[in-house]
Design a protein around this motif. Structure first.
Motif, short mmCIF file in Angstrom:
data_model
loop_
_atom_site.label_atom_id
_atom_site.label_comp_id
_atom_site.label_asym_id
_atom_site.label_seq_id
_atom_site.Cartn_x
_atom_site.Cartn_y
_atom_site.Cartn_z
N THR A 1 -22.23 12.32 3.77
CA THR A 1 -21.26 11.97 2.99
C THR A 1 -20.25 11.26 4.06
OG1 THR A 1 -22.20 13.99 1.20
CG2 THR A 1 -19.31 13.78 1.86
N THR A 2 -18.41 11.21 3.01
CA THR A 2 -17.41 10.93 3.84
C THR A 2 -16.31 10.85 3.48
OG1 THR A 2 -17.62 8.27 3.22
CG2 THR A 2 -18.71 8.96 5.39
N ALA A 3 -14.96 11.30 4.13
CA ALA A 3 -14.10 11.88 3.93
C ALA A 3 -12.98 10.74 4.43
CB ALA A 3 -13.55 12.99 3.97
N ALA A 4 -11.79 9.70 3.29
CA ALA A 4 -11.13 9.37 3.38
C ALA A 4 -9.95 8.71 3.16
CB ALA A 4 -12.16 7.58 3.45
N GLU A 5 -9.18 8.17 3.76
CA GLU A 5 -7.80 8.49 3.19
C GLU A 5 -6.66 6.93 3.82
OE1 GLU A 5 -5.09 11.42 5.21
OE2 GLU A 5 -4.54 10.56 6.71
N LEU A 6 -6.39 5.96 2.81
CA LEU A 6 -5.61 5.12 3.45
C LEU A 6 -4.01 5.44 3.59
CD1 LEU A 6 -6.93 2.48 1.06
CD2 LEU A 6 -7.38 2.52 3.22
N VAL A 7 -3.36 4.42 3.74
CA VAL A 7 -2.00 4.75 4.08
C VAL A 7 -1.64 3.42 3.57
CG1 VAL A 7 -2.38 7.33 5.85
CG2 VAL A 7 -1.63 4.89 6.84
N ASN A 8 0.28 3.81 3.87
CA ASN A 8 0.71 2.73 3.94
C ASN A 8 1.50 2.05 5.24
OD1 ASN A 8 2.74 4.32 4.29
ND2 ASN A 8 3.45 3.94 1.53
N GLY A 9 2.83 1.06 5.54
CA GLY A 9 3.08 1.31 6.79
C GLY A 9 3.33 1.63 6.71
N GLU A 10 4.50 2.67 6.22
CA GLU A 10 5.30 3.79 6.39
C GLU A 10 4.32 5.19 7.04
OE1 GLU A 10 5.90 1.88 3.21
OE2 GLU A 10 7.20 0.85 4.22
N GLY A 11 2.78 5.24 6.47
CA GLY A 11 2.21 6.02 7.31
C GLY A 11 2.28 7.27 5.46
N ASP A 12 2.64 6.89 4.33
CA ASP A 12 2.34 7.76 3.31
C ASP A 12 0.45 7.76 3.02
OD1 ASP A 12 4.95 8.04 3.64
OD2 ASP A 12 5.74 6.78 2.64
N ILE A 13 0.35 9.00 2.68
CA ILE A 13 -1.29 8.81 2.42
C ILE A 13 -1.12 7.84 0.75
CG2 ILE A 13 -3.44 9.73 1.18
CD1 ILE A 13 -2.68 11.48 4.08
N VAL A 14 -1.77 7.13 0.31
CA VAL A 14 -2.02 6.45 -0.94
C VAL A 14 -2.94 6.82 -1.71
CG1 VAL A 14 -0.04 5.13 -0.26
CG2 VAL A 14 -2.51 4.55 0.08
N LEU A 15 -4.14 7.16 -0.54
CA LEU A 15 -5.41 7.15 -1.35
C LEU A 15 -6.46 8.63 -0.74
CD1 LEU A 15 -8.09 6.33 -3.65
CD2 LEU A 15 -9.01 4.93 -1.50
#
Length: 155
Positions: A126-140
């Motif tokens: 099981t994995t937990a992930a996050e994506l962030v945009n160029g400003e460092g804001d989490i998008v996913l």
């Protein structure tokens, strides 16, 4: 790759809870965003700039499915075919925290949160992930389960 994996094949039993994988980067172009949505999620706020302006998001945004696909690509490229994967099992949760917009540069990380081996020479990871945009804001944020081969150890 985390330090303890170097360039060899990685089996479920090699993974350690808490291991973190930093992902690469992907720039979402307007052309890519519109092309993906036109094919797979043709809602006006994904494919029509004028319609998107008046929709509440203030412009085009990527489909959530597109954002998940970007995460998948970055994760697969990060493990570079070394994970001895059998198949994905499920996405337990996906949260689209903020919209992804044209020209956003996405990056993120994936953390191993659980590894359990079974008697069929495989492991459930099981994995937990996050994506962030160029400003460092989490998008996913996403939690996923995948089956990997194990080294034949039984539990």
């Amino acid at each position: 790759m985390p330090e303890n994996h170097s360039s060899r094949d990685i089996y479920a039993d090699d993974l350690v809870v808490g291991e973190k994988y930093e992902l690469g980067h992907h720039t979402v172009t307007e052309e890519e965003l519109v092309d993906f949505a036109s094919r797979w999620d043709p809602q006006p706020f994904h494919i029509d700039s004028a319609a998107a302006e008046g929709h509440g998001f203030g412009g085009l945004i990527a489909s959530g499915l597109h954002t998940l696909s970007i995460y998948q690509r970055l994760a697969v490229l990060r493990v570079d075919g070394r994970w001895k994967a059998i198949a994905g099992r499920k996405i337990q949760e996906a949260v689209f925290v903020r919209p992804v917009r044209p020209n956003d540069v996405l990056t993120g990380s994936m953390v191993i949160t659980e590894v359990s081996l079974d008697d069929r020479s495989r492991g459930r990871v099981t994995t937990a992930a996050e994506l962030v945009n160029g400003e460092g804001d989490i998008v996913l944020t996403a939690t996923a389960v995948v089956f990997l081969h194990s080294r034949g150890r039984t539990v």
